[in-house]
Design an enzyme around this catalytic site. Structure first.
Site, PDB file in Angstrom:
ATOM      1  N   ARG A  17       0.078  14.320  12.898  1.00 31.11           N
ATOM      2  CA  ARG A  17       0.464  14.121  11.164  1.00 31.11           C
ATOM      3  C   ARG A  17       0.892  15.570  10.680  1.00 31.11           C
ATOM      4  NH1 ARG A  17      -1.144   9.022  10.043  1.00 31.11           N
ATOM      5  NH2 ARG A  17       0.499   8.853   8.768  1.00 31.11           N
ATOM      6  N   ARG A  25      -8.925  -0.500   4.615  1.00 37.99           N
ATOM      7  CA  ARG A  25      -7.751   0.648   3.836  1.00 37.99           C
ATOM      8  C   ARG A  25      -6.658   0.143   3.309  1.00 37.99           C
ATOM      9  NH1 ARG A  25      -6.709   5.742   7.153  1.00 37.99           N
ATOM     10  NH2 ARG A  25      -5.439   5.780   5.452  1.00 37.99           N
ATOM     11  N   SER A  35      11.643  11.374   8.040  1.00 43.58           N
ATOM     12  CA  SER A  35      10.332  11.349   7.790  1.00 43.58           C
ATOM     13  C   SER A  35       9.835  10.739   6.563  1.00 43.58           C
ATOM     14  CB  SER A  35       9.537  12.747   7.567  1.00 43.58           C
ATOM     15  OG  SER A  35       8.505  12.745   6.966  1.00 43.58           O
ATOM     16  N   VAL A  36       9.256   9.631   6.383  1.00 45.64           N
ATOM     17  CA  VAL A  36       8.973   8.736   4.996  1.00 45.64           C
ATOM     18  C   VAL A  36       8.434   9.750   4.289  1.00 45.64           C
ATOM     19  CG1 VAL A  36       7.462   6.978   4.117  1.00 45.64           C
ATOM     20  CG2 VAL A  36       8.774   6.764   6.432  1.00 45.64           C
ATOM     21  N   LYS A  85      14.342  15.815  11.054  1.00 48.16           N
ATOM     22  CA  LYS A  85      13.915  14.491  11.476  1.00 48.16           C
ATOM     23  C   LYS A  85      13.518  13.671  10.693  1.00 48.16           C
ATOM     24  CE  LYS A  85      10.409  12.906  14.926  1.00 48.16           C
ATOM     25  NZ  LYS A  85       9.142  12.663  14.774  1.00 48.16           N
ATOM     26  N   LYS A 114       0.916  -1.349   0.005  1.00 49.98           N
ATOM     27  CA  LYS A 114      -0.088   0.075   0.116  1.00 49.98           C
ATOM     28  C   LYS A 114       0.668   1.137  -0.067  1.00 49.98           C
ATOM     29  CE  LYS A 114      -1.634   1.496   4.066  1.00 49.98           C
ATOM     30  NZ  LYS A 114      -1.445   2.985   4.514  1.00 49.98           N
ATOM     31  N   ASN A 115       1.925   1.336   0.737  1.00 44.37           N
ATOM     32  CA  ASN A 115       2.688   2.362   0.980  1.00 44.37           C
ATOM     33  C   ASN A 115       3.590   2.791  -0.076  1.00 44.37           C
ATOM     34  OD1 ASN A 115       0.992   2.901   3.334  1.00 44.37           O
ATOM     35  ND2 ASN A 115       2.785   2.372   4.784  1.00 44.37           N
ATOM     36  N   CYS A 169      -5.022  12.344  12.605  1.00 47.84           N
ATOM     37  CA  CYS A 169      -5.719  11.128  12.520  1.00 47.84           C
ATOM     38  C   CYS A 169      -5.667  10.528  13.915  1.00 47.84           C
ATOM     39  CB  CYS A 169      -5.123  10.134  11.528  1.00 47.84           C
ATOM     40  SG  CYS A 169      -3.389   9.416  11.896  1.00 47.84           S
ATOM     41  N   ARG A 227      -4.111  10.627   4.602  1.00 56.04           N
ATOM     42  CA  ARG A 227      -3.132  11.517   4.724  1.00 56.04           C
ATOM     43  C   ARG A 227      -2.126  11.598   3.580  1.00 56.04           C
ATOM     44  NH1 ARG A 227      -6.383  11.490   8.218  1.00 56.04           N
ATOM     45  NH2 ARG A 227      -5.881   9.244   8.321  1.00 56.04           N
ATOM     46  N   ASP A 243       4.515   0.547  12.402  1.00 53.91           N
ATOM     47  CA  ASP A 243       3.419  -0.187  11.973  1.00 53.91           C
ATOM     48  C   ASP A 243       3.219  -1.588  12.354  1.00 53.91           C
ATOM     49  OD1 ASP A 243       3.654   1.484   8.629  1.00 53.91           O
ATOM     50  OD2 ASP A 243       3.020   2.225  10.629  1.00 53.91           O
ATOM     51  N   ILE A 249       7.515   6.620  17.463  1.00 57.54           N
ATOM     52  CA  ILE A 249       7.222   7.400  16.253  1.00 57.54           C
ATOM     53  C   ILE A 249       6.186   8.208  16.119  1.00 57.54           C
ATOM     54  CG2 ILE A 249       6.990   7.087  13.658  1.00 57.54           C
ATOM     55  CD1 ILE A 249       9.743   6.378  14.283  1.00 57.54           C
TER      56      ILE A 249
HETATM   57  C1  EPZ Z   1       4.306   6.897   6.844  1.00 56.88           C
HETATM   58  O1  EPZ Z   1       3.447   7.754   7.177  1.00 56.88           O
HETATM   59  C2  EPZ Z   1       3.547   5.933   6.479  1.00 56.88           C
HETATM   60  N1  EPZ Z   1       2.407   6.068   5.678  1.00 56.88           N
HETATM   61  C3  EPZ Z   1       2.880   5.333   7.875  1.00 56.88           C
HETATM   62  O2  EPZ Z   1       2.187   4.091   7.710  1.00 56.88           O
HETATM   63  C4  EPZ Z   1       4.143   4.914   8.702  1.00 56.88           C
HETATM   64  O3  EPZ Z   1       3.632   4.529  10.209  1.00 56.88           O
HETATM   65  C5  EPZ Z   1       4.957   5.976   8.802  1.00 56.88           C
HETATM   66  O4  EPZ Z   1       5.646   6.459   7.524  1.00 56.88           O
HETATM   67  C6  EPZ Z   1       6.256   5.690   9.820  1.00 56.88           C
HETATM   68  O5  EPZ Z   1       7.028   4.634   9.244  1.00 56.88           O
HETATM   69  C7  EPZ Z   1       2.754   6.051   4.422  1.00 56.88           C
HETATM   70  O6  EPZ Z   1       3.343   5.749   3.898  1.00 56.88           O
HETATM   71  C8  EPZ Z   1       1.399   6.380   3.662  1.00 56.88           C
HETATM   72  P1  EPZ Z   1       6.685  10.063   8.886  1.00 56.88           P
HETATM   73  P2  EPZ Z   1       4.276   9.328   7.299  1.00 56.88           P
HETATM   74  O7  EPZ Z   1       6.454  11.196   7.932  1.00 56.88           O
HETATM   75  O8  EPZ Z   1       5.353   9.645   6.027  1.00 56.88           O
HETATM   76  C9  EPZ Z   1       6.294  13.321  12.215  1.00 56.88           C
HETATM   77  C10 EPZ Z   1       0.139   2.700   7.744  1.00 56.88           C
HETATM   78  O9  EPZ Z   1      -0.440   2.135   8.680  1.00 56.88           O
HETATM   79  N2  EPZ Z   1       6.270  14.325  11.132  1.00 56.88           N
HETATM   80  O10 EPZ Z   1       7.665   9.202   8.790  1.00 56.88           O
HETATM   81  O11 EPZ Z   1       3.049  10.332   7.589  1.00 56.88           O
HETATM   82  C11 EPZ Z   1       5.088  12.608  12.271  1.00 56.88           C
HETATM   83  O12 EPZ Z   1       4.262  13.217  13.046  1.00 56.88           O
HETATM   84  C12 EPZ Z   1       0.581   4.363   7.945  1.00 56.88           C
HETATM   85  O13 EPZ Z   1       0.334   2.389   6.575  1.00 56.88           O
HETATM   86  C13 EPZ Z   1       6.499  15.864  11.250  1.00 56.88           C
HETATM   87  O14 EPZ Z   1       6.514  16.243  12.600  1.00 56.88           O
HETATM   88  O15 EPZ Z   1       5.255   9.555   8.662  1.00 56.88           O
HETATM   89  C14 EPZ Z   1       5.762  11.297  12.970  1.00 56.88           C
HETATM   90  O16 EPZ Z   1       5.628  11.360  14.195  1.00 56.88           O
HETATM   91  C15 EPZ Z   1       0.331   4.832   9.353  1.00 56.88           C
HETATM   92  N3  EPZ Z   1       6.548  16.637  10.414  1.00 56.88           N
HETATM   93  C16 EPZ Z   1       6.897  11.247  12.463  1.00 56.88           C
HETATM   94  O17 EPZ Z   1       7.383  12.357  12.060  1.00 56.88           O
HETATM   95  C17 EPZ Z   1       6.473  16.232   9.106  1.00 56.88           C
HETATM   96  O18 EPZ Z   1       6.515  16.996   8.149  1.00 56.88           O
HETATM   97  C18 EPZ Z   1       7.322  10.241  11.419  1.00 56.88           C
HETATM   98  O19 EPZ Z   1       6.315  10.594  10.316  1.00 56.88           O
HETATM   99  C19 EPZ Z   1       6.428  14.957   8.780  1.00 56.88           C
HETATM  100  C20 EPZ Z   1       6.200  14.158   9.900  1.00 56.88           C
END
Ligand code: EPZ
Length: 420
Positions: A123, A400, A165-166, A163, A22-23, A118, A94, A308, A330
């Site tokens: 997020r 989803r 961030s994926v 930080k 999915k991701n 969410c 998102r 996850d 996370i």
């Molecule tokens: C991706 O979300 C995945 N979603 C998430 O999977 C997964 O849990 C997450 O990466 C961590 O591995 C998709 O790929 C669609 P992050 P993402 O940016 O990109 C903070 C699932 O169940 N952050 O790595 O949103 C954020 O709040 C989903 O499939 C900021 O502060 O994750 C979090 O605490 C759930 N500012 C941390 O960083 C930003 O601009 C990591 O978030 C971006 C993120």
């Protein structure tokens, strides 16, 4: 609203085929906005988030020809390009924010809804916005929308993410492909799904090179070529079925996923007692009668233990001998499954972002409520090994991100029924 009816306890046994990721699919589909020519994406999972992303791309002016049986889509640019990614679509998924980088890079402007929070956390998207700004994007936020535009082109720059961030890594890589000149991104997320995205873009002619553990260099190109690409298997679905086998003294052959990508998880399951054999795209996993506890597990960015799979592993640790601790590093609110697991008999104490799990739990079936995607699948796992009947409500959360979950579970011996 649909619900699952599960009668336990069951032992999972047999073979399961992992669906497309999915991701990885969401990021790759967002990147198709960069293309002038048609591009085919194969092995897409038939899950709601993918439908939502395809609807979003259609609303942005892409033509989408879906071929259901081989789970592929042919995407081509239409004449009437639109740059508005509306709240109605982005609020349910998102990952909609991932179209921002592509729209700005390709069309020079975008109006994208802020994703909104969410259940698992706020997020925010500040890292996305700050890095795109460094590439030359100008933006302001009004009434929940990001109004973005650029002068002529995005211009390559050196960016270090504050930080890992994926999403921010994906958005910035996508935008940099068409920027003028060189972009160097440091402190990138390196999840396999991001490598799948860069493999896809490189195959289409983007000039991307991973030069360090978390550093990637991108030299912008004028345009990308027409290609066909098959998305990788879903890492979290695979991990979920591995936990199902470890949890239920099961015996599973899991196909369609490269086990090297979940070494951390497989080594942990072995440490807890599971017997595991791997070939290049198959995992044989046998659960043991005695499940060992883990002193302290911390969720971290790849290649460490993924957030996850935190909820799924917590179910396993409820059955372990002795106490375990999980720290969720996370997301700020990713213990929604705990209150529901307690309804099945779990003894878990929450202290800030730490969960202290007493082992040797005998789950008794109960009525449960799903919350986020991964917490919901943890409830399914617990219900599988619980004694008696469980009902899991609001399983649209599961739809989803898990393709044909009840059919896959039925085939490996789980007594599960969907009630609409
Ligand atoms: C991706 O979300 C995945 N979603 C998430 O999977 C997964 O849990 C997450 O990466 C961590 O591995 C998709 O790929 C669609 P992050 P993402 O940016 O990109 C903070 C699932 O169940 N952050 O790595 O949103 C954020 O709040 C989903 O499939 C900021 O502060 O994750 C979090 O605490 C759930 N500012 C941390 O960083 C930003 O601009 C990591 O978030 C971006 C993120």
């Amino acid at each position: 609203m649909d619900k699952f009816l599960i009668n336990g306890p069951c032992k999972v046994k047999g073979q399961v085929v992992i669906s497309g990721s999915k991701n990885a699919s969401l990021a790759i589909l967002a990147a198709t906005l960069l293309f002038d020519k048609p591009v085919e994406i194969k092995n897409l999972p038939a899950v709601r988030d993918i439908d939502t992303m395809l609807k979003l791309l259609k609303s942005l002016g892409l033509k989408i020809a879906i071929n259901k049986n081989n789970k592929s889509v042919l995407i081509s640019r239409s004449k009437n390009i639109n740059n508005l990614a509306s709240y109605s679509l982005v609020k349910t998924m998102r990952a909609g924010i991932l179209v921002l980088g592509a729209l700005v890079a390709k069309n020079g402007k975008a109006i994208t809804s802020l994703p909104g929070g969410c259940l698992i956390g706020a997020r925010p998207v500040n890292f996305h916005l700050n890095s795109l700004k460094k590439l030359g994007m100008k933006y302001f936020i009004k009434k929940g929308y990001i109004y973005a535009k650029i002068k002529n082109n995005l211009v390559g720059s050196e960016i270090k993410f504050p930080k890992i961030s994926v999403g921010a890594t994906e958005n910035t890589i996508i935008a940099s492909c068409l920027a003028k000149g060189r972009t160097i991104l440091k402190n990138c997320a390196i999840e396999p799904e991001i490598k799948d995205l860069t493999n896809f873009l490189k195959k289409a002619g983007a000039r991307i090179k991973w030069v360090g553990k978390r550093t990637v260099v991108i030299d912008g190109v004028k345009s990308l070529n027409s290609i066909s690409y098959s998305v990788m298997g879903d890492r979290i679905e695979c991990g979920t079925f591995c936990v199902a086998a470890a949890l239920s003294e099961g015996n599973l052959k899991i196909k369609g996923f490269d086990p090297r990508l979940i070494n951390t998880e497989l080594n942990l399951l072995k440490q807890l007692g599971a017997k595991i054999k791997k070939t290049n795209n198959e995992i044989l996993i046998k659960g043991s009668k005695i499940i060992k506890n883990v002193k302290h597990l911390v969720t971290k960015e790849y290649p460490n233990f993924p957030t996850d799979l935190q909820a799924q592993l917590m179910v396993l640790l409820c059955k372990a001998e002795g106490r375990s601790i999980i720290t969720e590093n996370i997301f700020e609110n990713r213990f929604m499954h705990v209150a529901e697991l307690r309804r099945l008999g779990a003894k878990i104490l929450i202290k800030n972002n730490k969960a202290i799990i007493e082992g040797n739990t005998k789950f008794e079936g109960a009525e449960l409520m799903s919350s986020d995607l991964r917490a919901s699948v943890a409830l399914v796992l617990a219900a599988i090994v619980a004694k008696g009947r469980s009902i899991i409500n609001r399983i649209y959360h599961l739809d989803r991100g898990y393709e044909q979950l009840e059919n896959k579970l039925k085939k490996i011996g789980v007594n599960i029924k969907r009630i609409s």
